[in-house]
Design a protein around this motif. Structure first.
Motif, PDB file in Angstrom:
ATOM      1  N   UNK A  35     -42.299 -22.785 -91.176  1.00 28.61           N
ATOM      2  CA  UNK A  35     -41.061 -22.967 -91.939  1.00 28.61           C
ATOM      3  C   UNK A  35     -40.879 -24.400 -92.419  1.00 28.61           C
ATOM      4  N   UNK A  36     -41.770 -25.311 -92.015  1.00 26.34           N
ATOM      5  CA  UNK A  36     -41.672 -26.699 -92.444  1.00 26.34           C
ATOM      6  C   UNK A  36     -40.548 -27.460 -91.793  1.00 26.34           C
ATOM      7  N   UNK A  37     -40.222 -27.103 -90.557  1.00 30.30           N
ATOM      8  CA  UNK A  37     -39.114 -27.741 -89.855  1.00 30.30           C
ATOM      9  C   UNK A  37     -39.627 -28.576 -88.697  1.00 30.30           C
ATOM     10  N   UNK A  38     -38.919 -29.670 -88.418  1.00 28.88           N
ATOM     11  CA  UNK A  38     -39.220 -30.490 -87.248  1.00 28.88           C
ATOM     12  C   UNK A  38     -38.356 -30.028 -86.082  1.00 28.88           C
ATOM     13  N   UNK A  39     -38.694 -30.503 -84.885  1.00 30.12           N
ATOM     14  CA  UNK A  39     -37.894 -30.162 -83.707  1.00 30.12           C
ATOM     15  C   UNK A  39     -36.469 -30.694 -83.870  1.00 30.12           C
ATOM     16  N   UNK A  40     -36.351 -31.903 -84.441  1.00 32.25           N
ATOM     17  CA  UNK A  40     -35.024 -32.482 -84.647  1.00 32.25           C
ATOM     18  C   UNK A  40     -34.188 -31.620 -85.588  1.00 32.25           C
ATOM     19  N   UNK A  41     -34.801 -31.097 -86.641  1.00 33.27           N
ATOM     20  CA  UNK A  41     -34.068 -30.267 -87.593  1.00 33.27           C
ATOM     21  C   UNK A  41     -33.637 -28.949 -86.968  1.00 33.27           C
ATOM     22  N   UNK A  42     -34.531 -28.354 -86.185  1.00 33.09           N
ATOM     23  CA  UNK A  42     -34.176 -27.101 -85.503  1.00 33.09           C
ATOM     24  C   UNK A  42     -33.042 -27.348 -84.518  1.00 33.09           C
ATOM     25  N   UNK A  43     -33.103 -28.467 -83.786  1.00 29.11           N
ATOM     26  CA  UNK A  43     -32.061 -28.783 -82.816  1.00 29.11           C
ATOM     27  C   UNK A  43     -30.714 -28.994 -83.514  1.00 29.11           C
ATOM     28  N   UNK A  44     -30.727 -29.672 -84.668  1.00 26.82           N
ATOM     29  CA  UNK A  44     -29.484 -29.933 -85.380  1.00 26.82           C
ATOM     30  C   UNK A  44     -28.860 -28.647 -85.920  1.00 26.82           C
ATOM     31  N   UNK A  45     -29.692 -27.694 -86.375  1.00 28.21           N
ATOM     32  CA  UNK A  45     -29.155 -26.464 -86.967  1.00 28.21           C
ATOM     33  C   UNK A  45     -28.719 -25.455 -85.918  1.00 28.21           C
ATOM     34  N   UNK A  71     -32.601 -16.067 -72.913  1.00 26.24           N
ATOM     35  CA  UNK A  71     -32.666 -15.045 -73.953  1.00 26.24           C
ATOM     36  C   UNK A  71     -31.850 -15.474 -75.172  1.00 26.24           C
ATOM     37  N   UNK A  72     -30.686 -16.094 -74.919  1.00 25.64           N
ATOM     38  CA  UNK A  72     -29.867 -16.558 -76.038  1.00 25.64           C
ATOM     39  C   UNK A  72     -30.553 -17.653 -76.840  1.00 25.64           C
ATOM     40  N   UNK A  73     -31.213 -18.618 -76.131  1.00 24.06           N
ATOM     41  CA  UNK A  73     -31.928 -19.688 -76.840  1.00 24.06           C
ATOM     42  C   UNK A  73     -33.092 -19.127 -77.652  1.00 24.06           C
ATOM     43  N   UNK A  74     -33.823 -18.163 -77.074  1.00 22.61           N
ATOM     44  CA  UNK A  74     -34.957 -17.573 -77.803  1.00 22.61           C
ATOM     45  C   UNK A  74     -34.454 -16.899 -79.079  1.00 22.61           C
ATOM     46  N   UNK A  75     -33.366 -16.156 -78.956  1.00 27.42           N
ATOM     47  CA  UNK A  75     -32.814 -15.464 -80.127  1.00 27.42           C
ATOM     48  C   UNK A  75     -32.381 -16.481 -81.201  1.00 27.42           C
ATOM     49  N   UNK A  76     -31.704 -17.560 -80.758  1.00 27.57           N
ATOM     50  CA  UNK A  76     -31.212 -18.561 -81.717  1.00 27.57           C
ATOM     51  C   UNK A  76     -32.350 -19.279 -82.421  1.00 27.57           C
ATOM     52  N   UNK A  77     -33.368 -19.711 -81.643  1.00 28.21           N
ATOM     53  CA  UNK A  77     -34.490 -20.436 -82.245  1.00 28.21           C
ATOM     54  C   UNK A  77     -35.296 -19.534 -83.167  1.00 28.21           C
ATOM     55  N   UNK A  78     -35.490 -18.258 -82.781  1.00 26.64           N
ATOM     56  CA  UNK A  78     -36.251 -17.342 -83.628  1.00 26.64           C
ATOM     57  C   UNK A  78     -35.569 -17.156 -84.978  1.00 26.64           C
ATOM     58  N   UNK A  79     -34.257 -16.990 -84.975  1.00 27.28           N
ATOM     59  CA  UNK A  79     -33.546 -16.843 -86.248  1.00 27.28           C
ATOM     60  C   UNK A  79     -33.635 -18.107 -87.089  1.00 27.28           C
ATOM     61  N   UNK A  80     -33.617 -19.274 -86.426  1.00 25.38           N
ATOM     62  CA  UNK A  80     -33.648 -20.541 -87.161  1.00 25.38           C
ATOM     63  C   UNK A  80     -34.962 -20.740 -87.890  1.00 25.38           C
ATOM     64  N   UNK A  81     -36.074 -20.226 -87.341  1.00 24.15           N
ATOM     65  CA  UNK A  81     -37.391 -20.430 -87.969  1.00 24.15           C
ATOM     66  C   UNK A  81     -37.853 -19.193 -88.725  1.00 24.15           C
ATOM     67  N   UNK A  82     -36.981 -18.175 -88.848  1.00 19.69           N
ATOM     68  CA  UNK A  82     -37.313 -17.013 -89.662  1.00 19.69           C
ATOM     69  C   UNK A  82     -38.096 -15.940 -88.956  1.00 19.69           C
ATOM     70  N   UNK A  83     -38.022 -15.844 -87.638  1.00 21.33           N
ATOM     71  CA  UNK A  83     -38.745 -14.816 -86.881  1.00 21.33           C
ATOM     72  C   UNK A  83     -37.768 -13.746 -86.407  1.00 21.33           C
ATOM     73  N   UNK A  84     -38.322 -12.550 -86.183  1.00 22.86           N
ATOM     74  CA  UNK A  84     -37.539 -11.463 -85.602  1.00 22.86           C
ATOM     75  C   UNK A  84     -37.420 -11.716 -84.101  1.00 22.86           C
ATOM     76  N   UNK A  85     -36.200 -11.887 -83.562  1.00 19.96           N
ATOM     77  CA  UNK A  85     -36.075 -12.223 -82.138  1.00 19.96           C
ATOM     78  C   UNK A  85     -36.345 -11.058 -81.197  1.00 19.96           C
TER      79      UNK A  85
END
Length: 275
Positions: A35-45, A71-85
């Motif tokens: 998705x072209x995102x850094x860890x900092x960008x994922x953390x901010x979003x 489980x909540x963090x996995x779901x949130x991060x997956x949605x942020x990078x465009x994956x099916x959680x």
């Protein structure tokens, strides 16, 4: 097929891991890179702290605070990078003994209801009231009993005083109280207003204003409500989100959240939309 020292690309290593399936952390990491995102960008979003994002990408879930939060963090991060959680959640449950039973989101904030002690009778006030009643009765009797006889019981002569009749005064009519508008109808249009109610269980919640100011961080017990307001945006973190009834700008959010799930939401002025 070439044999020998033929170079292997990173993509081959990524697409064919040793166990024919990426780990959860590696899948999230590869999704973030794609998705072209850094860890900092994922953390901010997502508002998941940077050390926790790094730990999850290394398949270390010990910093999440338990299976429900993991489980909540996995779901949130997956949605942020465009994956099916959903597949990642199933994989986590399979690796950690199945789906956890719904538990209170924040047991550390457990609070006992303090029962009020039964009120004792106020004997001092009762005695004062009795004394005032006796004094009033004696004074009324003395006032009406004096000057009614003359000498040895002879009735005083003279015409009885005429009683003055006074026309009843007309009391000014007071205007009926204006109906108080409901809380939803009174929501200002130039602000964002969020109301949360714990309907069938308790839930830990955190609310921040658009400038980052922490509005509330704690446990919302069953039956309790909290209302937050800001000029631009209100950011929410809901633990045990299934227990929360949510109104945004006077409108009920119809989205059904799972019991025990952690939801991160953001609302602004206008129609409510989950951030």
């Amino acid at each position: 097929m070439s044999i020998g020292n033929s170079p292997e690309s990173p993509e081959d290593d990524r697409n064919f891991p040793a166990d024919d399936r990426d780990s959860i952390g590696r899948a999230l990491q590869q999704g973030r890179i794609a998705a072209g995102l850094t860890v900092d960008e994922v953390s901010a979003s997502t508002r998941v702290r940077i050390p926790i994002v790094h730990a999850i990408e290394e398949d270390d879930f010990s910093r999440c605070g338990g299976d429900v939060y993991a489980r909540g963090h996995i779901r949130t991060l997956a949605r942020a990078v465009g994956l099916d959680p959903a597949p990642l959640i199933e994989q986590y449950d399979a690796d950690h003994g199945g789906r956890p039973a719904p538990t209170p989101a924040a047991p550390l904030f457990e609070a006992e209801r303090i029962r009020p002690e039964p009120r004792r009778p106020n004997w001092t006030a009762a005695m004062v009231a009795a004394i005032v009643a006796v004094v009033g009765f004696v004074g009324f009797t003395m006032f009406n009993g004096t000057d009614t006889t003359d000498g040895a019981g002879a009735v005083a002569e003279g015409p009885a005083p005429e009683k003055k009749t006074t026309s009843p005064t007309t009391k000014p009519t007071t205007a009926p109280p204006r109906p108080v508008p409901s809380a939803i109808a009174a929501v200002p249009k130039d602000k964002v207003t969020v109301k949360l109610t714990a309907t069938n269980d308790k839930s830990w919640i955190s609310a921040k204003a658009s400038n980052g100011k922490l509005l509330f961080d704690g446990l919302l017990l069953e039956g309790e409500s909290k209302t937050f307001q800001d000029d631009e945006r209100v950011d929410l973190i809901l633990g045990n989100a299934g227990a929360i009834e949510l109104f945004v700008n006077g409108k009920k959010i119809e989205e059904k959240f799972e019991s025990g799930a952690v939801e991160r939401l953001s609302y602004a002025k206008g129609d409510p939309e989950a951030g």
